[in-house]
Design a protein around this motif. Structure first.
Motif, PDB file in Angstrom:
ATOM      1  N   GLY A 781      35.089  37.835  40.747  1.00  0.00           N
ATOM      2  CA  GLY A 781      35.946  38.922  40.280  1.00  0.00           C
ATOM      3  C   GLY A 781      37.404  38.525  40.268  1.00  0.00           C
ATOM      4  O   GLY A 781      38.137  38.830  39.318  1.00  0.00           O
ATOM      5  N   VAL A 782      37.847  37.833  41.311  1.00  0.00           N
ATOM      6  CA  VAL A 782      39.247  37.414  41.390  1.00  0.00           C
ATOM      7  C   VAL A 782      39.533  36.336  40.346  1.00  0.00           C
ATOM      8  O   VAL A 782      40.565  36.358  39.671  1.00  0.00           O
ATOM      9  N   ARG A 783      38.619  35.402  40.185  1.00  0.00           N
ATOM     10  CA  ARG A 783      38.823  34.358  39.172  1.00  0.00           C
ATOM     11  C   ARG A 783      38.919  34.976  37.781  1.00  0.00           C
ATOM     12  O   ARG A 783      39.738  34.562  36.957  1.00  0.00           O
ATOM     13  N   TYR A 784      38.057  35.942  37.518  1.00  0.00           N
ATOM     14  CA  TYR A 784      38.101  36.600  36.215  1.00  0.00           C
ATOM     15  C   TYR A 784      39.438  37.310  36.019  1.00  0.00           C
ATOM     16  O   TYR A 784      40.045  37.215  34.942  1.00  0.00           O
ATOM     17  N   GLU A 785      39.909  38.023  37.036  1.00  0.00           N
ATOM     18  CA  GLU A 785      41.174  38.743  36.927  1.00  0.00           C
ATOM     19  C   GLU A 785      42.336  37.786  36.684  1.00  0.00           C
ATOM     20  O   GLU A 785      43.271  38.104  35.942  1.00  0.00           O
ATOM     21  N   ILE A 786      42.297  36.620  37.319  1.00  0.00           N
ATOM     22  CA  ILE A 786      43.348  35.616  37.093  1.00  0.00           C
ATOM     23  C   ILE A 786      43.298  35.119  35.648  1.00  0.00           C
ATOM     24  O   ILE A 786      44.329  35.013  34.978  1.00  0.00           O
ATOM     25  N   ALA A 787      42.105  34.830  35.154  1.00  0.00           N
ATOM     26  CA  ALA A 787      41.957  34.371  33.768  1.00  0.00           C
ATOM     27  C   ALA A 787      42.435  35.439  32.799  1.00  0.00           C
ATOM     28  O   ALA A 787      43.161  35.149  31.835  1.00  0.00           O
ATOM     29  N   MET A 788      42.049  36.682  33.051  1.00  0.00           N
ATOM     30  CA  MET A 788      42.397  37.779  32.157  1.00  0.00           C
ATOM     31  C   MET A 788      43.901  38.018  32.149  1.00  0.00           C
ATOM     32  O   MET A 788      44.519  38.187  31.085  1.00  0.00           O
ATOM     33  N   GLY A 789      44.506  38.019  33.332  1.00  0.00           N
ATOM     34  CA  GLY A 789      45.948  38.254  33.409  1.00  0.00           C
ATOM     35  C   GLY A 789      46.745  37.149  32.745  1.00  0.00           C
ATOM     36  O   GLY A 789      47.699  37.408  32.008  1.00  0.00           O
ATOM     37  N   ALA A 790      46.357  35.905  33.001  1.00  0.00           N
ATOM     38  CA  ALA A 790      47.064  34.783  32.378  1.00  0.00           C
ATOM     39  C   ALA A 790      46.904  34.823  30.864  1.00  0.00           C
ATOM     40  O   ALA A 790      47.844  34.529  30.125  1.00  0.00           O
ATOM     41  N   ALA A 791      45.711  35.195  30.400  1.00  0.00           N
ATOM     42  CA  ALA A 791      45.475  35.284  28.953  1.00  0.00           C
ATOM     43  C   ALA A 791      46.353  36.351  28.331  1.00  0.00           C
ATOM     44  O   ALA A 791      46.912  36.161  27.242  1.00  0.00           O
ATOM     45  N   LEU A 954      37.366  37.588  26.437  1.00  0.00           N
ATOM     46  CA  LEU A 954      37.341  37.757  27.895  1.00  0.00           C
ATOM     47  C   LEU A 954      37.028  39.199  28.273  1.00  0.00           C
ATOM     48  O   LEU A 954      36.325  39.460  29.263  1.00  0.00           O
ATOM     49  N   GLU A 955      37.559  40.141  27.507  1.00  0.00           N
ATOM     50  CA  GLU A 955      37.265  41.551  27.792  1.00  0.00           C
ATOM     51  C   GLU A 955      35.776  41.841  27.679  1.00  0.00           C
ATOM     52  O   GLU A 955      35.236  42.674  28.420  1.00  0.00           O
ATOM     53  N   GLU A 956      35.112  41.158  26.777  1.00  0.00           N
ATOM     54  CA  GLU A 956      33.692  41.408  26.552  1.00  0.00           C
ATOM     55  C   GLU A 956      32.808  40.876  27.678  1.00  0.00           C
ATOM     56  O   GLU A 956      31.637  41.256  27.778  1.00  0.00           O
ATOM     57  N   ILE A 957      33.353  39.991  28.536  1.00  0.00           N
ATOM     58  CA  ILE A 957      32.550  39.465  29.641  1.00  0.00           C
ATOM     59  C   ILE A 957      33.045  39.977  30.991  1.00  0.00           C
ATOM     60  O   ILE A 957      32.787  39.365  32.025  1.00  0.00           O
ATOM     61  N   GLU A 958      33.772  41.083  30.981  1.00  0.00           N
ATOM     62  CA  GLU A 958      34.289  41.636  32.232  1.00  0.00           C
ATOM     63  C   GLU A 958      33.139  41.954  33.181  1.00  0.00           C
ATOM     64  O   GLU A 958      32.158  42.588  32.805  1.00  0.00           O
ATOM     65  N   PRO A 959      33.220  41.499  34.447  1.00  0.00           N
ATOM     66  CA  PRO A 959      32.154  41.783  35.417  1.00  0.00           C
ATOM     67  C   PRO A 959      32.004  43.286  35.638  1.00  0.00           C
ATOM     68  O   PRO A 959      32.968  44.053  35.520  1.00  0.00           O
ATOM     69  N   ASP A 960      30.786  43.696  35.972  1.00  0.00           N
ATOM     70  CA  ASP A 960      30.527  45.118  36.208  1.00  0.00           C
ATOM     71  C   ASP A 960      31.348  45.644  37.369  1.00  0.00           C
ATOM     72  O   ASP A 960      31.785  46.778  37.385  1.00  0.00           O
TER      73      ASP A 960
END
Length: 984
Positions: A781-791, A954-960
């Motif tokens: 979840g944290v890795r995804y949030e970092i990727a999403m924010g940087a993107a 990235l939005e389409e693969i957001e974790p539940d």
């Protein structure tokens, strides 16, 4: 009845008919105007539609074409930077509408099923936009001939079934969209009027059906970058009109189908990056061939001699196959030949001499073969040549002098051959040369002084030759030089002092020569240096203490004549033998060096007395200095800045602090990082908030100011450029307002110093948290949030700014993390603002960091946003795999991009690529992100998505569910709560 009656009746009829026509026409104009204005109302940035108003005739609206009855027939608004959503219900109410062209805009949102109401539509172009959701049912568009949806952002399941009735289609382009995977759609085979089919990169799998032969009118067939397997069907050979056939980057196997030679109109053929094998006999009669791309397969046999007679051939790339024999002598000599790449084969014979006959050749790439003979003299006049790579062959003789001074040549790679002779003085005229690789040859003579004039040089690799004489004293003029490798030659004399002026140096290797004299003290000022090898020379004197300030990963000073004590910090980065073969060296506490001798008793009393005298004098001097500085001038002696001078403050947000509060904190003990352009300080405000202040010198920093600084990346990554980047960083950051871009509060400048005041990021950089001793456990979840924010931060730079901006150094060390591990982009010293309405400025500087640099830097000087996207793809790979961009486990000269692409192509189980610390439940999402990273790091920039597209993917693969991070010991405490400066 009288004639007068008939005449009057006729006049009345004509009058009412005319009146009725104008009423109907007026009503039609009004209805059409209303429909178009409704369509306009849904758009953003529609200045181009100013003519769309109540006063103008609709046929005079920009982009509108009417028929003879003044009914709207066409809406042509492509490439107008239109944004917003589409109102197809209003457009489709235009009953005579035949053409809608809205490609290459910024349109978004879903496309409604009301598109099916446009029943008379013959032309629809929605490509290169940013739509979302699925493509609506198209079955009612039975009149359509042209349909383009490529790179439009649609996803989900494509309605292949709805294509069955669109039998009038002549052009169909659906590629570069993340559709759900499906087998090759058999509905396509019913579209027998097609002359162009583009299904590249839209997740089609399975085999290409034999029924493809039904599409007999096809001139262009593009099915590349999918998941196709099996053999190329014989049905393809029935498509006699084909001019373009592209099947690259699939899993196709087998040989080229028999009968391919009958496609006599074929001009562009690309089956690269597949699993094909066999010979090329089926291609030898395709005399209209212009571009032939066969690389990364297992083809074998000889190159047909007929290729030498191809009079239109411009591009020829067959690298990484198993070809043998000689190249046709005349290949490339007929047309305006552009490039050849036959690397990594088993070819022999000489280099064809006339490939630059028409003066257009840009790349000659023939490395890793068995070529013999010399470099043909003809290429000495090939002024268009950009890359010359013939390394790892059996070539010999002298290199024609003219080659060294070619005006556009950026790389010359002659390694691992038997070339001989000197490096001529005219190399100083090579105004574009960035990389020169001559290792393992028989070059001799002195290195010409003129090489110092080649200001574009980044790498010099001359190892294992017979060069002699002194290294040019003016070598320090090469300010862009990153690597210099001169080992295993016969250089003599001293190491030039000017080498310490090559501020970008990261590697110096002068080993195994006959260099003498002392090690220049100013090498310690090379902030970017991480490898220093001076072993096997005749160097004397002591090891400069200045080298202690370097962040070296390797140092080797063995087998010289050095004396004295080894500086303690250097022992920490040394390996067993780094200082061996120097009998005069000693060290305290080292297993490999003798202990330094204590002071002898015989002279101890004298020396103690002398030391006491010196100490007393120093104490007196220090006391006097303290009085002068503290009592009289009130200046902080620990500060590297002049506190008494005039300071100019430029604020970019509302400030809740004064410059004095910042200036008082610029002291030695507050240093938390350092870079090539200055130090970084931590400032604790009275309210409890913390700031980061970057001090950037306007002149060369005094070496003393580096002493005692603590190595930390808790704020900003190490700078790679000198002070001129100050203006770039201020220009870039001062106008930015985004939650994922580091905030620049203000700049404070004087005659000799510049200070940049940032928000403080307590958790350092993503690099720290992934790869260093500050590494922490991060759940998915944290890795995804970092990727999403940087993107989102990068999307803002590319698309959200009034003047779009390229970062040009995207990497994990430039993604900083706040107290909640939310990411922010930082370090804009290399940023470049795109000039409105102009093409991006070209640059000959290789901006960026090794491992993150896009491959196009090797063959073009044009920097685009797609280079940022490549770098961001590398960051995504780091997040998913946990590996560094460059790691020995990938193989020699290989990086994470090569490794991921190869592993994903070779393995069925993608989960093995995912960082082992990521939980099993999250690995499926991690693999999805890895797929996005692969798209971002495609070799061709045009195949990479935009940052808007990346964000959508990235939005389409957001974790539940996004869980909290588990942080190990060592993470800095959260910033105390206090009122922060406004975002104004």
């Amino acid at each position: 009845m009288s004639p007068e009656f008939f005449s009057g009746h006729l006049r009345s009829t004509l009058f009412f008919s005319t009146l009725l026509f104008f009423v109907i026409h007026s009503s039609s104009q009004s209805d059409q105007r209303q429909s178009l204005l409704e369509f306009k109302s849904t758009l953003v940035n529609s200045k181009v539609l100013n003519s769309w108003n109540e006063e103008n005739n609709v046929c005079n609206f920009t982009g509108i074409v009417c028929n003879s009855d003044e009914e709207v027939k066409e809406v042509n608004l492509s490439q107008q930077q239109l944004a917003g959503t589409l109102a197809f219900d209003s457009l489709c109410s235009l009953k005579s509408l035949e053409r809608i062209s809205l490609g290459s805009n910024l349109l978004s949102g879903t496309v409604s099923t009301r598109l099916s109401d446009c029943r008379n539509l013959q032309y629809l172009d929605l490509g290169m936009n940013f739509f979302s959701g699925e493509v609506p049912d198209l079955s009612s568009l039975t009149q359509i001939k042209f349909l383009s949806l490529n790179l439009s952002g649609f996803s989900g399941q494509f309605p292949w079934k709805s294509l069955e009735n669109l039998t009038n289609l002549t052009f169909l382009s659906l590629g570069d969209n993340p559709f759900d995977e499906s087998p090759f759609p058999l509905e396509i085979l019913k579209l027998q009027n097609l002359n162009s089919l583009y299904l590249t990169n839209c997740t089609i799998g399975g085999t290409i059906p034999e029924g493809i032969e039904n599409l007999t009118l096809l001139e262009s067939l593009q099915l590349s970058d999918n998941n196709l397997v099996g053999e190329i069907p014989v049905g393809v050979t029935k498509l006699k009109n084909l001019q373009m056939l592209e099947l690259y980057n699939n899993g196709l196997s087998g040989i080229l189908p028999v009968g391919l030679s009958s496609l006599v109109n074929l001009a562009q053929f690309d089956v690269s990056t597949n699993n094909l094998h066999g010979d090329l006999s089926e291609l030898k009669n395709l005399t209209r061939m212009e571009s032939l791309q066969l690389f990364e397969n297992s083809f074998s046999g000889t190159i047909p001699q007929e290729f030498g007679e191809f009079k239109f051939l411009k591009q020829f790339s067959i690298y990484d196959n198993k070809f043998i024999g000689e190249l046709p002598a005349k290949i490339g000599s007929w047309a305006e030949f552009e490039y050849i790449d036959v690397s990594q084969n088993y070819l022999s014979g000489g280099i064809p001499p006339e490939m630059c006959k028409m003066g257009k050749m840009t790349k000659l790439l023939m490395l890793e073969n068995n070529f013999t003979g010399g470099l043909p003299e003809n290429y000495a006049g090939c002024s268009s040549l950009i890359r010359l790579r013939v390394s790892n062959n059996s070539l010999s003789g002298r290199v024609p002098d003219g080659i060294w001074s070619l005006p556009n040549l950026s790389m010359i790679d002659l390694e691992m051959n038997q070339f001989e002779g000197p490096l001529p003085a005219n190399i100083g005229e090579a105004r574009s040369l960035a990389q020169i690789f001559l290792a393992n040859n028989r070059f001799s003579g002195e290195l010409p002084m003129e090489i110092s004039n080649v200001s574009s040089l980044v790498e010099i690799e001359l190892s294992s030759n017979q060069f002699s004489g002194e290294i040019p004293a003016t070598i320090g003029g090469l300010k862009k030089l990153s690597n210099i490798r001169l080992q295993d030659n016969m250089f003599s004399g001293a190491i030039p002092e000017s080498l310490g002026s090559c501020v970008s140096l990261s590697e110096i290797n002068l080993a195994s020569n006959s260099l003498s004299g002392q090690i220049p003290d100013n090498l310690g000022s090379l902030a970017s240096l991480n490898l220093l090898n001076l072993s096997g020379n005749k160097l004397t004197g002591v090891i400069p203490s200045s080298l202690s300030s370097l962040k070296l990963t390797l140092i080797d000073l063995s087998n010289n004549m050095l004396i004295g004590r080894v500086p303690q910090p250097l022992l920490l980065v040394a390996y067993n033998g780094s200082f061996a073969g120097n009998p005069g060296l000693c060290a305290d506490g080292s297993k490999d060096l003798r202990e330094c001798s204590p002071v002898s008793r015989k002279s101890s009393h004298v020396r103690v007395a002398m030391y006491c005298f010196i100490a007393g004098a120093l104490l007196l001097l220090l006391s006097l200095s303290y009085f002068l500085f503290v009592k009289l001038s009130k200046i902080d002696h620990k500060s590297p800045i002049t506190r008494g001078c005039s300071w100019d403050v430029k604020q970019f947000h509302v400030l809740k602090f004064s410059e004095d509060e910042v200036l008082r904190s610029i002291t030695q003990e507050n240093i938390i990082g350092k870079g090539g352009s200055g130090n970084v300080y931590k400032v604790d405000l009275k309210c409890g908030e913390q700031l980061a202040v970057k001090h950037m010198w306007k002149s060369e920093p005094d070496s003393d100011s580096w002493k005692g600084s603590r190595s930390s990346a808790a704020i900003l990554p190490k700078e790679k450029t000198l002070w001129p980047e100050y203006e770039a960083e201020v220009a870039a950051l001062s106008s930015l307002r985004h939650m994922n871009v580091v905030k620049l509060y203000c700049s404070i400048s004087s005659e000799d110093s510049n200070l940049l005041v940032y928000e403080y990021m307590p958790n350092g950089s993503l690099w720290d948290r992934l790869h260093t001793n500050k590494k922490i456990n991060m759940d998915w979840g944290v890795r995804y949030e970092i990727a999403m924010g940087a993107a989102r931060g990068l999307e803002y730079l590319h698309h959200g700014c009034e003047r779009p901006m390229l970062h040009r150094d995207v990497k994990s060390s430039n993604i900083l993390l706040d107290e909640e591990l939310k990411p922010k982009l930082a370090d804009f010293g290399l940023a470049k603002i795109v000039q409105t309405g102009k093409r991006m400025d070209s640059t000959h500087m290789i901006a960026g960091t090794h491992g993150y640099i896009a491959p196009e830097y090797g063959y073009t000087s044009n920097v685009t946003e797609k280079s940022d996207i490549y770098s961001f793809g590398v960051v995504l790979m780091e997040l998913v795999t946990g590996k560094k961009p460059v790691d020995p486990v990938f193989g020699e000269n290989k990086d994470i991009v090569y490794w991921v692409h190869e592993e994903m192509r070779a393995k069925d189980d993608m989960f093995s690529l995912v960082d082992s610390t990521i939980t099993k439940d999250a690995k499926e999402d991690a693999v999805k992100m890895l797929n996005i990273a692969v798209h971002c790091t495609m070799k061709l920039p045009a195949l990479r998505p935009s940052m808007r597209m990346v964000v959508k993917m990235l939005e389409e693969i957001e974790p539940d569910s996004l869980t909290d991070i588990v942080i190990e010991k060592g993470v800095e405490s959260v910033i105390p709560d206090c009122k922060k400066p406004s975002m104004n």
